[in-house]
Design an enzyme around this catalytic site. Sequence first.
Site, PDB file in Angstrom:
ATOM      1  CD  GLU A   1       6.378   0.833  -1.154  1.00 48.66           C
ATOM      2  OE1 GLU A   1       5.360   0.168  -0.940  1.00 48.66           O
ATOM      3  OE2 GLU A   1       7.518   0.426  -0.929  1.00 48.66           O
TER       4      GLU A   1
ATOM      5  CG  HIS B   1      -1.131  -4.037  -3.070  1.00 49.38           C
ATOM      6  ND1 HIS B   1      -1.120  -3.431  -4.303  1.00 49.38           N
ATOM      7  CD2 HIS B   1       0.072  -3.777  -2.507  1.00 49.38           C
ATOM      8  CE1 HIS B   1       0.057  -2.823  -4.465  1.00 49.38           C
ATOM      9  NE2 HIS B   1       0.789  -3.025  -3.397  1.00 49.38           N
TER      10      HIS B   1
ATOM     11  NE  ARG C   1      -0.183  -0.751   0.079  1.00 45.99           N
ATOM     12  CZ  ARG C   1       0.748  -1.592   0.394  1.00 45.99           C
ATOM     13  NH1 ARG C   1       0.469  -2.611   1.168  1.00 45.99           N
ATOM     14  NH2 ARG C   1       1.965  -1.442  -0.048  1.00 45.99           N
TER      15      ARG C   1
ATOM     16  CG  HIS D   1      -0.985  -6.831   0.040  1.00 43.33           C
ATOM     17  ND1 HIS D   1      -0.171  -7.565  -0.804  1.00 43.33           N
ATOM     18  CD2 HIS D   1      -0.161  -5.912   0.646  1.00 43.33           C
ATOM     19  CE1 HIS D   1       1.077  -7.107  -0.725  1.00 43.33           C
ATOM     20  NE2 HIS D   1       1.105  -6.129   0.163  1.00 43.33           N
TER      21      HIS D   1
ATOM     22  NE  ARG E   1       1.211  -4.060   5.541  1.00 42.76           N
ATOM     23  CZ  ARG E   1       2.021  -4.106   4.488  1.00 42.76           C
ATOM     24  NH1 ARG E   1       3.290  -3.838   4.625  1.00 42.76           N
ATOM     25  NH2 ARG E   1       1.555  -4.431   3.303  1.00 42.76           N
TER      26      ARG E   1
END
Length: 532
Positions: free
Chosen positions: A113, A229, A275, A336, A371
């Site tokens: 990811e 997100h 992100r 998110h 994060r």
Amino acid sequence: MKISSDFLVIGSGISGLSFAIKAAKYGTVSLLSKDKITEGSTLYAQGGIATVFDEKDSFQEHIQDTLSAGAGLCRPDIVEEIVLAGPKLVQELIDNYNVKFSKEKGIYDLGLEGGHSKRRVLHAADRTGIEIESKMVEAARKEPNITFYEDHVAINLFVDNNICIGAYVLEKNKGNIINFQASVTTLATGGAGKVFLVTSNPDISTGDGIAMAYRAGASIINMEMVQFHPTCLYHPHAKSFLITEAMRGEGAKLIDLNGKQFMKKYHPKKELAPRDIVSRSIDTVLKISGADSVFLDITHKDSDFIKKRFPMIYGKCKSFGLDITEQPIPVIPAAHYSIGGVKANTSGQTSIKNLLAIGEVSCTGFNGANRLASNSLLEGLVVGDKSAKYAASLMMSNNSTKKQPFPYWDPGMAEDPDEMVIVKQNWEEIRRFMWNYVGIVRSNNRLIRAGNRLDMVMKEINQFYWDFKLHPSLLDLRNLAQVAELIIRCAKGRMESRGVHYSLDFPEKAKTLYNTELQISMVDRVPLNNDI
Ligand code: FAD
Ligand code: SIN
């Protein structure tokens, strides 16, 4: 009515369950869920849980990736502690709770990811949350010391002289308000995505734990750090449905309305950039083009592979008439993850004695200003485990405060609510102005506008709260408004752009690092290593 136990755990996601199963070895546990026991963000996790599980990977690389994503605001000691504790506890999920992660030819199939330099995400296809939550609930049900209270909504904590002795809880189906007394109260209430109009979060994520802790006088930090997100399904009937980042890890491309891949313009890692960068890039593309969505295209991959790796997403999109093996998926960014929250350390300790906060409701410094994907299941698991041991030691050393009684809830002259339309109106209003003014890109003027609107709405909510009998949707709304206020106040206090917080008025990073910390009547900038 009152119920006493050694440990009161408010929340039954990964953090609450991790805590409850371990705490049950030491004493009795009341485990509260606002809805059904499995309902919460944990259940919807798709990508997986990040941990070092491959000999080609290393703790150092996982630590470094977490720190890089965190944009200077992580606590390195805490990152190291959580990353190092990960493999043993994930192995425990497999061995003790029978969690089944996907394998290829007998070897764990590790996902990739954004922001990860290695494949290190254990997953159960794209249904990781369902697998973990259901198996942990099964394990908790085997513990005779745990009593489950589904459909019980915590309203307020009871704190006397900065010591927490329990909480007032609304029994949803009967309307009773129960005093839950405990030696140690643990908030595991998850995040606050519902504060924003567009979110990947389930309905329970109204920031209750943060609002309750704040009202009780606890320190709250970095609330401006809301992670968006990049890819939530854009469809009129697809409420909060996420399209996992792991799809980009498997090669899916982001394209605009004209089919043009745009991420290379914004970051060398393209679709696998952190992100915040991907979300802001999509926001820019949408603002410039005026389009409703961008698209995530995985059609170049083999159709059998897509169906096996992403069965839930395939099925869900198919139910909306979209075949993802043949058509690109319309996506937009969505609120998110709440990076900020109740200030706590890795034992869950907060600024209030006998009150712990774990999982998404807390802010330990692990996530910094952004994060890293799939690090939150890890944090919930690790901190839940460690804080149970701390709670046991607190209980044993705290006989003086053990299960102390507190006054029953006084309903005063409250009547049945006459116009629930007020709740609906304010709910929609808050979520819309938070999305438009306090969303992916912020400015001083937008924050002031949001604050002005919120002042008005909060007056109306508070009046309604005191005049009428408690109703779950009114409690949600009151907490939502409180959390919105904390986000706005912290955002005003952060005079820089860092990680997920981007301000048009302060586009650069500040030279000094600080957390925005607030208690009931103050907001301050404090050094990062300012311990509990
Ligand atoms: P939750 O799992 O949200 O549980 C909260 C609990 O608190 C619930 O039981 C709820 O009923 C209870 N509760 C709340 N308020 C009250 C109240 N007032 N009274 C009583 N009970 C209350 N992270 C990853 O690491 N990997 C992923 O792949 C991943 N995918 C995600 C996908 C989606 C769609 C979402 C929304 C999040 C995802 N995340 C992922 C983030 C991660 O799932 C969450 O951060 C994590 O599950 C939070 O766990 P938790 O235990 O803190 O809270
Ligand atoms: C995802 O699967 O994209 C979500 C992962 C996360 O939020 O950590």
